[in-house]
Design a protein around this motif. Structure first.
Motif, PDB file in Angstrom:
ATOM      1  N   ALA A  37     -12.023 -38.665  -5.374  1.00 36.75           N
ATOM      2  CA  ALA A  37     -12.552 -37.306  -5.371  1.00 36.75           C
ATOM      3  C   ALA A  37     -11.879 -36.581  -4.215  1.00 36.75           C
ATOM      4  O   ALA A  37     -11.978 -37.012  -3.067  1.00 36.75           O
ATOM      5  CB  ALA A  37     -14.067 -37.300  -5.207  1.00 36.75           C
ATOM      6  N   GLN A 117     -18.590 -33.614  -4.357  1.00 35.64           N
ATOM      7  CA  GLN A 117     -17.659 -34.744  -4.409  1.00 35.64           C
ATOM      8  C   GLN A 117     -18.350 -36.022  -4.880  1.00 35.64           C
ATOM      9  O   GLN A 117     -17.759 -36.815  -5.604  1.00 35.64           O
ATOM     10  CB  GLN A 117     -16.991 -34.954  -3.045  1.00 35.64           C
ATOM     11  CG  GLN A 117     -16.182 -33.758  -2.569  1.00 35.64           C
ATOM     12  CD  GLN A 117     -15.210 -33.233  -3.605  1.00 35.64           C
ATOM     13  OE1 GLN A 117     -14.435 -33.993  -4.171  1.00 35.64           O
ATOM     14  NE2 GLN A 117     -15.266 -31.934  -3.870  1.00 35.64           N
ATOM     15  N   LYS A 120     -18.541 -35.703  -8.536  1.00 33.14           N
ATOM     16  CA  LYS A 120     -17.227 -35.929  -9.128  1.00 33.14           C
ATOM     17  C   LYS A 120     -16.940 -37.433  -9.216  1.00 33.14           C
ATOM     18  O   LYS A 120     -16.464 -37.916 -10.237  1.00 33.14           O
ATOM     19  CB  LYS A 120     -16.154 -35.241  -8.276  1.00 33.14           C
ATOM     20  CG  LYS A 120     -14.810 -35.143  -8.951  1.00 33.14           C
ATOM     21  CD  LYS A 120     -13.756 -34.544  -8.045  1.00 33.14           C
ATOM     22  CE  LYS A 120     -13.967 -33.074  -7.785  1.00 33.14           C
ATOM     23  NZ  LYS A 120     -12.839 -32.472  -7.029  1.00 33.14           N
TER      24      LYS A 120
END
Length: 134
Positions: A37, A117, A120
């Motif tokens: 990420a 993040q 993700k």
């Protein structure tokens, strides 16, 4: 108390079983990172964990974040954000790397960016494990 009791993290704890502790563990993530990420100010590398819990390692270089106060602030926020993640699915070993400019972010925007993040990484984990199971 043995190692088993030590690796029973209570809610919100960040004990030894939730951290990458030595160079070999960090190297395993760097060499075998199957998930990534990326953001302008940070990078997260991850691989499936061998243990029962996700583990976190921090790499915040003095070259990228000059002041110790800022490095410590970033570490506290990253650890707190990691602690608040739900412990669902397959565990990951994650290395967080700071890039230049991360120290310019305020706490709220850093926390929000970390949340994006983590999401993700979990999306990549879901697609990665789904593709591998086929």
């Amino acid at each position: 108390m043995g190692a088993a009791a030590e690796c029973e993290p209570s809610a919100g704890a960040f004990g030894k079983c939730r951290r990458l502790l030595n160079a070999a563990q960090y190297r395993a993530v760097f060499d075998g990172a199957s998930l990534k990420a990326s953001h302008r100010h940070l990078l997260m590398l991850a691989r499936p964990a061998d243990g029962l819990h996700s583990r976190l390692g921090l790499v915040i270089a003095k070259k990228n974040v000059r002041k110790a106060v800022q490095r410590n602030r970033i570490k506290r926020i990253v650890r707190e954000s990691f602690r608040q993640l739900p412990d669902t699915g397959a565990p990951l070993d994650i290395v967080f790397l700071a890039r230049r400019g991360l120290d310019d972010m305020d706490n709220a925007s850093l926390f929000a960016t970390l949340g994006e993040q983590w999401q993700k990484l979990s999306r990549h984990k879901a697609t990665h494990t789904g593709a591998r199971d086929r």
